[in-house]
Design an enzyme around this catalytic site. Structure first.
Site, short mmCIF file in Angstrom:
data_model
loop_
_atom_site.label_atom_id
_atom_site.label_comp_id
_atom_site.label_asym_id
_atom_site.label_seq_id
_atom_site.Cartn_x
_atom_site.Cartn_y
_atom_site.Cartn_z
N CYS A 91 50.96 44.45 41.38
CA CYS A 91 50.80 43.24 42.19
C CYS A 91 52.04 42.36 42.12
CB CYS A 91 49.63 42.38 41.71
SG CYS A 91 48.29 43.26 41.02
N LYS A 121 33.11 47.24 36.54
CA LYS A 121 33.04 48.23 37.63
C LYS A 121 34.42 48.87 37.72
CE LYS A 121 33.66 49.10 41.68
NZ LYS A 121 34.57 50.17 42.13
#
Ligand code: ADP
Length: 481
Positions: free
Chosen positions: A284, A175
Site C-alpha cells: 500500500c 477473516k
C-alpha cells in the site's frame, strides 16, 4: 510438500467451512497448492459467538497486563521458533521470494513483541474536580475485534492487528484473504502454544462477499480493522456504520517521492529498490510515483532502469537469500491488470523505459517496470497499480514537486530526497500524507504510526497510537462527601 486441505480455526477447533472448499494456487506456476475451508455467514456467527464467550469469560481481559503481554510475546516467540515453516508456506502461496517471506515472519513476531511490551503501558489518569470528588479514567477493551486481512502481507497484517487487540484484552475474529490464507492460519498454533483460551482468537477463510461482508456487518462485533482497496473499504465502513461499529481503514496509496538535484542518487536508487520492487510492488505504501527534478532526471532514470534490469525474476522458492531478485505477483488477475495499466500508459503518451511485460513462462510474473514521461493527468499517475511499476514524473522545483505529489485523492505516505534541510522541512509540512520519509523510503518501524489522509483511510495502525483503536475510555467519578 504441504498438507492438501486446511481448515478454519473456530473456538479452539479446526473445522470445515459451510461454503465448502476453495483452491489456493501457487503463483510461481499456477498449479493447485492446497484447498482451504470456505466459511459462510453461519461460520462467521460461530466465530463471533466463540469470541464473545471468551471475552465474557474474561481470562485475558482480567489478567494483570504484564501477564497478558507475556502471552502476546509468546506468540511472537512461536513464530520465530517456526520461522522456516511459516516462510516456506508463505512463499508457496504468495509468490514472494523466500527471503522476503522470512522478513515478513520476523516482522510479524516483532509486532507480538512490541504490543506484548506495550500491554502494561495503557494507563488512565486522575482528573481533579475539587476535594469533594475523586475522578479517574480507565481503558476497557472494546470486546471483539474483527480483522479483515489483505493478501499482500497476510501474516504480518494479521499480527499487527491481533497483537494490539490481544495486548489490550480483546478477542479476535480474523477473516483471511482468499489468495494466501495458509501461513496465516498457523497463528492458531501460536495462540495455543502461548496459552490463549479457546475462542480468544478465531481464524477463518471465506470470500469477501460472503464471509467478509457477514463479519463487517455482524451486530455482535465491537470493532473492525480493514486493510484493502478503497471500494471494499467503503463497503466495510458502511456495514460497520449500520451497527455503529468503530472501524479502522487502511486503504490504498499513490505515494510519491520527490527528488531534488542535491540528493544522493545512489541512496535514492536503494530506496527505489525497496520502495517499488519489494513484494513486487504489492505494498500500500509503495513508492509508486517518482517525481524527479529536471536537472537530474535523465541520469536518475538511467540508474533506476539499470536497477530494474538487474533484478532476476522467478519462483520465490529458488530465491532463498536476500539479493537482486523478485518473485511472482499474487494472482493472474493482479498481474494482468498491472500489465494492462502499463500498456494504457504507453497509449496515453508515456515511455516504457524498461519492463512492462509478463514473463514467457507459467506463473504470474511481471517484469520490473519503469515508465517515464508520465504526466499527472495520466491514469498511471492517479490509480494504484499494486505491482512492480514505477511512474516517473518531472518537476522544476520543490514547490511544483509537492503540488504534483499532492495531486492525488490518496495520502498514505510520501517522501523527499534532498540534503537541504529547508526543502526537507517544507516537504514534510506540505505533503498531504500520514507519514513522510526524508532520504529513505520506509524509514520508520513497528513503533511509528501508519495510516492515511484522504481516501487512504482513517485511523492509525502501528506504534502506541494503534492501542487506542482497541480500547474505550471510561470515566469514574466518586462523590466523597
Ligand atoms: P483485492 O481487490 O485486492 O483483493 P480487497 O480490498 O477486495 O482487495 O480485499 C481485501 C480483503 O477484504 C480480503 O480479505 C477480501 O476477502 C475482503 N473483502 C472483499 N470484499 C469484501 C466485502 N464486501 N466485505 C468485507 N470484506 C471484503
Amino acid at each position: 510438500m504441504i498438507k492438501s486441505y486446511w481448515q478454519n480455526y473456530i473456538n479452539g477447533s479446526y473445522v470445515d467451512g459451510g461454503a465448502g472448499r476453495m483452491v489456493v494456487d501457487n503463483p510461481a506456476d499456477g498449479s493447485q497448492l492446497a484447498e482451504v475451508a470456505l466459511a459462510n455467514a453461519r461460520d462467521v456467527d460461530a466465530a463471533v459467538a466463540a469470541a464473545r464467550a471468551a471475552h465474557e469469560q474474561g481470562y485475558l481481559r482480567k489478567l494483570r497486563p504484564v501477564e497478558r503481554g507475556r502471552i502476546v510475546r509468546k506468540m511472537g516467540d512461536y513464530l520465530l521458533e517456526h520461522k522456516e515453516r511459516f516462510a516456506d508456506i508463505l512463499t508457496l502461496e504468495s509468490g514472494k521470494p523466500y527471503w522476503e517471506a522470512v522478513i515478513e515472519i520476523e516482522g510479524s513476531a516483532r509486532y507480538f513483541e512490541y504490543y506484548g511490551n506495550q500491554a502494561e503501558t495503557v494507563e488512565g489518569k486522575s482528573i481533579p474536580l475539587g476535594d469533594a470528588y475523586f475522578d479517574f479514567t480507565t481503558y476497557e477493551p472494546l470486546g471483539i475485534s474483527a480483522q479483515i486481512i489483505p493478501w499482500n502481507y497476510p501474516v504480518e497484517m494479521t499480527a499487527r492487528g491481533v497483537a494490539a487487540a490481544l495486548a489490550t484484552g480483546n478477542a479476535c475474529v480474523v477473516k483471511s484473504p482468499e489468495q494466501d490464507p495458509l501461513a496465516l492460519s498457523l497463528l492458531g498454533e501460536a495462540a495455543e502454544a502461548a496459552g490463549l483460551p479457546k475462542g480468544q482468537l478465531n481464524i477463518l477463510c471465506g470470500t469477501g462477499i460472503e464471509a467478509g461482508a457477514a463479519l463487517a456487518g455482524h451486530p455482535d462485533i465491537d470493532q473492525i480493522v480493514f486493510t484493502g482497496s478503497v471500494g471494499t473499504g467503503i463497503a466495510v465502513a458502511k456495514a460497520a456504520a449500520s451497527h455503529v461499529t468503530p472501524a479502522v481503514l487502511e486503504l490504498g496509496g499513490k505515494s510519491a517521492a520527490i527528488v531534488m538535484p542535491d540528493a544522493d542518487i545512489d541512496n535514492l536508487v536503494e530506496s527505489v529498490r525497496w520502495g517499488i520492487f519489494f513484494n513486487a510492488g504489492q505494498v500500500c505504501s509503495a513508492m509508486s510515483r517518482l517525481i524527479l527534478h529536471k536537472d537530474i532526471h535523465d541520469e536518475t532514470v538511467e540508474k533506476i532502469t539499470a536497477l530494474a534490469d538487474s533484478l532476476s525474476v522467478g519462483p520465490g522458492t529458488e530465491r532463498r537469500e536476500f539479493g537482486a531478485n523478485m518473485g511472482a505477483m499474487v494472482s493472474e488477475v493482479q498481474r494482468d491488470r498491472a500489465e494492462n495499466m502499463v500498456a494504457e500508459a504507453a497509449q496515453q503518451g508515456a515511455t516504457i523505459a524498461t519492463g512492462g511485460h509478463k514473463l514467457n513462462r507459467p506463473g504470474w510474473f511481471l517484469e520490473p517496470t519503469i515508465v517515464t514521461d508520465v504526466t499527472p493527468d495520466m491514469t498511471i499517475a492517479r490509480e494504484e497499480v499494486f505491482g512492480p511499476v514505477l511512474s516517473v514524473l518531472k518537476c522544476d522545483d520543490v514547490e511544483s514537486g509537492i503540488s504534483i505529489a499532492n495531486d492525488s485523492e490518496y495520502g498514505l505516505v510520501g517522501g523527499i530526497f534532498t540534503q537541504d534541510v529547508d526543502k526537507a522541512n517544507k516537504a514534510a509540512q506540505q505533503i498531504r500524507a500520514g507519514q513522510v520519509f526524508i532520504n529513505e523510503w520506509f524509514a520508520g518501524g513497528v513503533e511509528t504510526p501508519f495510516g492515511g489522509f484522504g481516501k487512504s483511510g482513517y485511523g492509525r495502525e502501528k506504534g502506541r497510537e494503534a492501542l487506542w483503536n482497541y480500547v474505550q475510555t471510561k470515566n469514574i467519578a466518586y462523590r466523597l462527601r
